[in-house]
Design a protein around this motif. Sequence first.
Motif, PDB file in Angstrom:
ATOM      1  N   ALA A  98       0.039   8.183   3.476  1.00  0.00           N
ATOM      2  CA  ALA A  98      -0.734   8.937   2.490  1.00  0.00           C
ATOM      3  C   ALA A  98      -0.747  10.427   2.829  1.00  0.00           C
ATOM      4  N   VAL A  99      -0.943  10.739   4.102  1.00  0.00           N
ATOM      5  CA  VAL A  99      -1.008  12.147   4.511  1.00  0.00           C
ATOM      6  C   VAL A  99       0.352  12.827   4.271  1.00  0.00           C
ATOM      7  N   ALA A 133      -8.124   9.810  18.551  1.00  0.00           N
ATOM      8  CA  ALA A 133      -7.314   8.654  18.165  1.00  0.00           C
ATOM      9  C   ALA A 133      -5.899   8.807  18.698  1.00  0.00           C
ATOM     10  N   GLU A 134      -5.270   7.670  19.010  1.00  0.00           N
ATOM     11  CA  GLU A 134      -3.895   7.714  19.483  1.00  0.00           C
ATOM     12  C   GLU A 134      -2.926   7.938  18.327  1.00  0.00           C
ATOM     13  N   SER A 135      -3.272   7.412  17.180  1.00  0.00           N
ATOM     14  CA  SER A 135      -2.357   7.435  16.042  1.00  0.00           C
ATOM     15  C   SER A 135      -3.141   7.100  14.779  1.00  0.00           C
ATOM     16  N   LEU A 136      -2.458   7.225  13.649  1.00  0.00           N
ATOM     17  CA  LEU A 136      -3.007   6.760  12.368  1.00  0.00           C
ATOM     18  C   LEU A 136      -2.405   5.396  12.057  1.00  0.00           C
ATOM     19  N   ASN A 137      -3.069   4.612  11.215  1.00  0.00           N
ATOM     20  CA  ASN A 137      -2.376   3.409  10.782  1.00  0.00           C
ATOM     21  C   ASN A 137      -1.342   3.792   9.727  1.00  0.00           C
ATOM     22  N   THR A 176       0.707   4.135  -2.816  1.00  0.00           N
ATOM     23  CA  THR A 176       0.444   5.522  -2.437  1.00  0.00           C
ATOM     24  C   THR A 176       1.595   6.424  -2.862  1.00  0.00           C
ATOM     25  N   THR A 233       0.829  -1.203   0.000  1.00  0.00           N
ATOM     26  CA  THR A 233       0.000   0.000   0.000  1.00  0.00           C
ATOM     27  C   THR A 233       0.866   1.257   0.000  1.00  0.00           C
ATOM     28  N   GLU A 264       4.063  -0.508  11.842  1.00  0.00           N
ATOM     29  CA  GLU A 264       2.995  -0.025  12.698  1.00  0.00           C
ATOM     30  C   GLU A 264       3.251  -0.410  14.155  1.00  0.00           C
ATOM     31  N   VAL A 279       2.402  13.457  12.332  1.00  0.00           N
ATOM     32  CA  VAL A 279       1.140  13.883  11.725  1.00  0.00           C
ATOM     33  C   VAL A 279       0.257  14.367  12.861  1.00  0.00           C
ATOM     34  N   PRO A 280      -0.263  15.601  12.784  1.00  0.00           N
ATOM     35  CA  PRO A 280      -1.070  16.094  13.911  1.00  0.00           C
ATOM     36  C   PRO A 280      -2.327  15.243  14.107  1.00  0.00           C
ATOM     37  N   ILE A 281      -2.677  14.999  15.353  1.00  0.00           N
ATOM     38  CA  ILE A 281      -3.913  14.272  15.681  1.00  0.00           C
ATOM     39  C   ILE A 281      -4.891  15.296  16.256  1.00  0.00           C
ATOM     40  N   ALA A 300      -0.707   3.038   6.558  1.00  0.00           N
ATOM     41  CA  ALA A 300      -1.115   3.443   5.210  1.00  0.00           C
ATOM     42  C   ALA A 300      -1.673   4.865   5.217  1.00  0.00           C
ATOM     43  N   ALA A 301      -2.442   5.179   6.249  1.00  0.00           N
ATOM     44  CA  ALA A 301      -3.035   6.515   6.336  1.00  0.00           C
ATOM     45  C   ALA A 301      -1.960   7.567   6.602  1.00  0.00           C
TER      46      ALA A 301
END
Lengths: 255, 255
Positions: A244-245, A234-238, A125, A121, A210, A228-230, A240-241
């Motif tokens: 992508a960001v 959520a604690e975090s992004l996965n 991406t 992925t 991850e 990446v700002p949250i 792939a996300a």
Amino acid sequence: MTFTARTPRVAAARKLQRRRDRDQTGRFLAEGPQAVREALAAGVVLELFATAEAMSRYGDLSAHFTEVDDDALASLAETVQPQGLVAVCEQVDVPLKEALAKRPRLVAVAAEIRDPGNAGTVLRTADAAGAGAVIFAGDAVDPYNGKCVRASAGSLFHVDVVRTPLDVVTPLREAGLRVLATSGYGADDLDTLADDGVLREPTAWLFGSEAHGLPDELLEAADRRVRVPIYGGAESLNLAAAAAVCLYASARAQR
Amino acid sequence: MTFTARTPRVAAARKLQRRRDRDQTGRFLAEGPQAVREALAAGVVLELFATAEAMSRYGDLSAHFTEVDDDALASLAETVQPQGLVAVCEQVDVPLKEALAKRPRLVAVAAEIRDPGNAGTVLRTADAAGAGAVIFAGDAVDPYNGKCVRASAGSLFHVDVVRTPLDVVTPLREAGLRVLATSGYGADDLDTLADDGVLREPTAWLFGSEAHGLPDELLEAADRRVRVPIYGGAESLNLAAAAAVCLYASARAQR
């Protein structure tokens, strides 16, 4: 003549489902019409196994089908619906030096990412975001793992894929790339880097697994550690996300 | 007393692995320490099954463990390593009207997304981007499917989760949200909308399944049809990546 699952050429191809055999032969399997089409366009198909039905349905694909029966095709394929096509391909990766000599403005590094779906992925991406190279560094998954090939959706054939040891930061920097390490605890946040114009420069993004994130040596060697700002709970992004960001923030800044 | 896999309360809980039983009872299962912690914080845990080992390791979690043996725990869990904890929870979704009455500035709609991993990832990413509500519209996966709960990584308990029929565009618009439909063939590209300031407004993003995209009726009803720009050779992004890029473009614009 229709080959069966026991025909030696089919049996030899089937062994490419194992990493050891892929490493030894420098070959891998690509299945389904999309991947096969891309592999043909890249000129790396050594043999194309197809069922009689697939040969008539995808007759435009090749004059050089090797006809196999349904059982043989099923034994070669790793998915439930391979749509009748499996190709034996030459591996496409290039040396790091060759990829960096093209002076890519955007590079993604998958460092010790062991999940093949995640790695594929990230490859897809990075390709979509316009990256010139994707580097599998350290003890990362084999990019020719079937699940990685499928998750890449053809992108394995579009960008320069590189396999290297873990210590990639110095050569990346010497190729004029700013090296940004992703980390949930990074001192810099992505929006601020975008605001400050940092992302307009040629950039190599480092992504870790991850479960474990990036190895310390890469976090320390990189030019910046970026989170990446949250904005929510959520604690975090996965992975792939997050990839992508970050990659699209660079693509947008580099337009 | 230690419950076994045959104890009626364990057997009743195990049935919640099936959608029909979840729908009938309004309950679902959450497994592992992270999800259980979030469910406890949300006040929706009805019963918490734990092995003796987990009870001592996670003693801070609850005074109300129901002790089960390893087989009973394994029969309740859907993962290989559930870490000894499975909770029976009350379902947390709220009516659309209630979610929209809070005037969220960012909303994600999963329209007919049937893959539970994808739906859970969209939920997690929307939460990270600061969305107030995530709407499962039409024939979408059950948000309480075990795989969706796990992929959401706790975000199921952070945002307003809503289940609705497919025709959500009118109520979204009446709540002051601009409705943006994602489509590989959209007339507007994401970067242009960001440049033009459109993304600063309260926005609801519509995401369709990876295989089929959005249903025509939603594409037509939306205010705009938006494509994520593809800068390289990839045909498209996968759903999780596309959702991350769109939701974070809004989060950045709305800062």
